[in-house]
Write an enzyme that holds these catalytic residues in place. Structure first.
Site, PDB file in Angstrom:
ATOM      1  N   GLU A  41      29.950  -6.552 -75.721  1.00 26.42           N
ATOM      2  CA  GLU A  41      30.354  -7.460 -76.795  1.00 26.42           C
ATOM      3  C   GLU A  41      29.805  -6.980 -78.145  1.00 26.42           C
ATOM      4  OE1 GLU A  41      29.825 -12.293 -77.720  1.00 26.42           O
ATOM      5  OE2 GLU A  41      28.846 -11.334 -76.006  1.00 26.42           O
ATOM      6  N   LYS A 108      37.433 -14.289 -78.931  1.00 22.35           N
ATOM      7  CA  LYS A 108      36.607 -15.078 -78.018  1.00 22.35           C
ATOM      8  C   LYS A 108      36.894 -16.566 -78.190  1.00 22.35           C
ATOM      9  CE  LYS A 108      31.662 -15.457 -76.749  1.00 22.35           C
ATOM     10  NZ  LYS A 108      30.322 -14.924 -77.095  1.00 22.35           N
ATOM     11  N   TYR A 114      23.492 -22.555 -78.278  1.00 19.51           N
ATOM     12  CA  TYR A 114      22.313 -23.094 -77.594  1.00 19.51           C
ATOM     13  C   TYR A 114      21.338 -21.948 -77.395  1.00 19.51           C
ATOM     14  CZ  TYR A 114      24.578 -20.835 -73.676  1.00 19.51           C
ATOM     15  OH  TYR A 114      25.171 -19.899 -72.873  1.00 19.51           O
ATOM     16  N   CYS A 144      32.007 -12.614 -72.708  1.00 17.51           N
ATOM     17  CA  CYS A 144      30.765 -13.303 -72.341  1.00 17.51           C
ATOM     18  C   CYS A 144      30.959 -14.789 -72.037  1.00 17.51           C
ATOM     19  CB  CYS A 144      29.718 -13.087 -73.432  1.00 17.51           C
ATOM     20  SG  CYS A 144      28.023 -13.273 -72.836  1.00 17.51           S
ATOM     21  N   SER A 195      24.512 -10.329 -73.088  1.00 18.11           N
ATOM     22  CA  SER A 195      23.774 -11.288 -72.268  1.00 18.11           C
ATOM     23  C   SER A 195      22.303 -10.893 -72.257  1.00 18.11           C
ATOM     24  CB  SER A 195      24.337 -11.288 -70.841  1.00 18.11           C
ATOM     25  OG  SER A 195      23.639 -12.189 -70.016  1.00 18.11           O
ATOM     26  N   GLY A 309     -11.548  -4.859 -74.549  1.00 18.22           N
ATOM     27  CA  GLY A 309     -12.157  -4.871 -73.227  1.00 18.22           C
ATOM     28  C   GLY A 309     -11.646  -6.004 -72.366  1.00 18.22           C
TER      29      GLY A 309
END
Length: 557
Positions: A41, A108, A114, A144, A195, A309
């Site tokens: 994509e 698309k 989200y 996708c 993705s 360390g």
């Protein structure tokens, strides 16, 4: 006929370089006997372009780059991902290139909004299927999110917008994108993907693609990016699912490769299946890819880190060496009067094993000078975290001075547990340019360290076994201020990654006081996290693009 899957490492915004890499992949595909190649994509520009997509000149430059690929590889049919501006609208698109021309273009349809995705900010949704014929076979294109349904979301992932990944057409509305392609005559689905990786992501991809194959009765070819892009890592792991749901092809994780699969008699011929990775290996390789690409694509000559360390800095050093090579690293030990002798001994042993340039810069003289300067202001007060944080800030200042002088980036070493609880010092151990372990819990840090030592000790065993400590005061350990890390990390995972309420977390068996303490610390540390460097995301929710909590916030559970 053979279909090539171009799982290639592309650089965001390097349009000429990406076009050249796609043409080179087409040459590899032709040598392997393929006549059709699919890219990821938005391959022409890289993913995610973010607000570059608000610039008109960006779309024009991308269109020119697509034409360049068509012109330079006329002997290959290529399905290429790119942004597209048309009639005042902007689309996430995929075009079919053949004989030096654009044969067809798909827009698309489902725009995710989200977690790390915000495509509705930039793009308009397409409305039509796109099916093209190649060597007598009809191929449908999806991008996708078009193939994702509710089954694709892992348990505990934040719920997406109703208009995003899980939007489902009503009975009277248009068919979902995969079904629309089948109804338009498709015999095989080609899916271009950006993705991003997180743990267990491949399991979700298999599940959702098998659902789409079952619904449509079509085989699915799934092509993904492989690269690091700021906080995101794309793991590749491209694959193909036969119409019966069986896995027909699995490409490697975290590696560039142009793979091929044959389509014969309306089906996919099973091909090579790359072995799965255990969790520690996949996370470790994701971190290495993230470091390598962030430094390499941003032009840093090397990296610096403060070696204490402790286990966090030791693991960060091991990852950095594996990512960019020991010759490009400089580890700096900055002991104070509170630094244990074994911390120095173990640090020296580790850099000797790895062959890393190493320096020791004692900070006590600087610390004493600061205290002398502050003495009139601090008179009559007792020592507290002020003096502890001052030591950390001295170390951050020294590292940034070396960075300024020599151009190497400072890798910070804090982990997700510390970033959640605010167990970190602004302008101190948080000072730097890239946070390698930002999304790695302390318990996972230990697992990764043990995994890295599986074929021979790189991280001294004592570093893994001793109690973790910031060593900013006498006899200090992390558990003086925090719950045990297994408890802390469990609460963080539930609250941050799964959005569970304190009540739900207590109901799951955690102590109520510990839950209240951790949730309070997460809230109080928000202003610190906003000032932390970008770091690699490996969980379903990291402190970055998909964590957007307000700093000024009086909501209490």
């Amino acid at each position: 006929m053979k279909i090539a899957l171009a799982q290639i490492n592309l650089t965001l915004g390097d349009l000429a370089g990406n076009a050249a890499r796609i043409v080179a992949a087409a040459q590899e595909a032709r040598a392997a006997g393929a006549s059709l190649m699919v890219t990821p994509e938005l391959a022409i520009c890289g993913y995610p372009p973010e607000d570059l997509l608000l610039r008109e000149d960006f779309y024009r430059a991308c269109a020119d780059a697509v034409e360049r690929v068509a012109r330079d590889a006329p002997w290959m049919t290529i399905v290429i991902g790119h942004p597209c501006a048309l009639d005042g609208r902007r689309y996430n698109a995929a075009s079919v290139l053949r004989d030096g021309q654009v044969l067809a273009t798909y827009h698309k349809r489902n725009l995710p909004n989200y977690t790390v995705f915000d495509e509705q900010r930039y793009f308009d949704a397409g409305t039509r299927p796109c099916v093209f014929e190649h060597e007598g076979i009809r191929f449908g294109i999806n991008i996708c999110e078009d193939v994702w349904g509710p089954q694709g979301r892992l348990r505990g992932e934040p719920r997406p917008s109703q208009h995003g990944e899980h939007a489902v057409a009503s009975e009277s509305g248009p068919a979902p994108a995969p079904l629309a392609a089948r109804e338009a005559g498709a015999q095989c689905m080609l899916v271009l993907n950006a993705s991003p990786y997180h743990v267990q992501k491949q399991r979700a991809r298999y599940e959702v693609v098998r659902k789409r194959a079952a619904e449509t009765g079509l085989p699915v070819v799934f092509v993904n990016h492989v690269c690091g892009q700021d906080e995101l890592v794309f793991d590749g792991a491209s694959f193909a699912i036969a119409a019966d749901g069986s896995l027909a092809l699995q490409m490697p994780w975290f590696e560039e490769q142009v793979g091929t699969i044959e389509f014969v008699d309306a089906g996919l011929v099973p091909a090579v299946i790359a072995p799965e990775l255990m969790l520690e290996e996949e996370v470790y390789r994701a971190l290495c890819l993230g470091v390598r690409d962030y430094l390499g694509k941003n032009g840093f000559p090397g990296a610096l880190l403060g070696l204490s360390g402790g286990i966090d800095s030791a693991l960060t050093l091991a990852i950095a060496v594996d990512a960019i090579g020991a010759d490009r690293l400089h580890a700096v030990m900055m002991p104070s009067q509170y630094t244990a002798d074994i911390s120095v001994v173990d640090s020296r042993a580790m850099v000797k094993t790895l062959g890393v340039r190493y320096s020791e810069l004692a900070i006590r003289p600087v610390f004493d000078a600061f205290l002398d300067t502050l003495a009139p202001e601090l008179a009559g007060t007792s020592a507290d975290t002020t003096e502890e944080n001052l030591q950390s800030r001295i170390r951050g200042t020294l590292l940034m001075a070396l960075s300024n002088k020599f151009g190497s980036i400072v890798l910070t070493t804090g982990n997700k547990s510390e970033m959640s609880a605010g167990y970190a010092t602004l302008y101190g151990d948080m000072a730097g340019g890239f946070a390698v372990l930002k999304d790695i819990s302390k318990t996972l840090v230990y697992r990764l360290a043990r995994w890295r030592n599986r074929a021979g000790e790189v991280i001294p065993a004592r570093i893994i076994e001793r109690a973790p400590s910031a060593e900013l005061r006498a006899d200090q350990t992390d558990q003086d201020s925090l719950p045990p890390y297994d408890v802390l990390d469990g609460i963080i995972e539930a609250y941050v990654e799964r959005d569970q309420s304190p009540t739900e977390i207590v109901a799951a068996g955690y102590d109520g006081k510990a839950v209240a303490q951790v949730v309070r610390l997460i809230r109080l540390a928000e202003y610190k996290r906003r000032q932390s460097p970008v770091g690699i995301r490996v969980t379903p929710r990291g402190f970055g693009k998909d964590w957007r909590y307000p700093i000024t916030n009086r909501f209490r559970h």
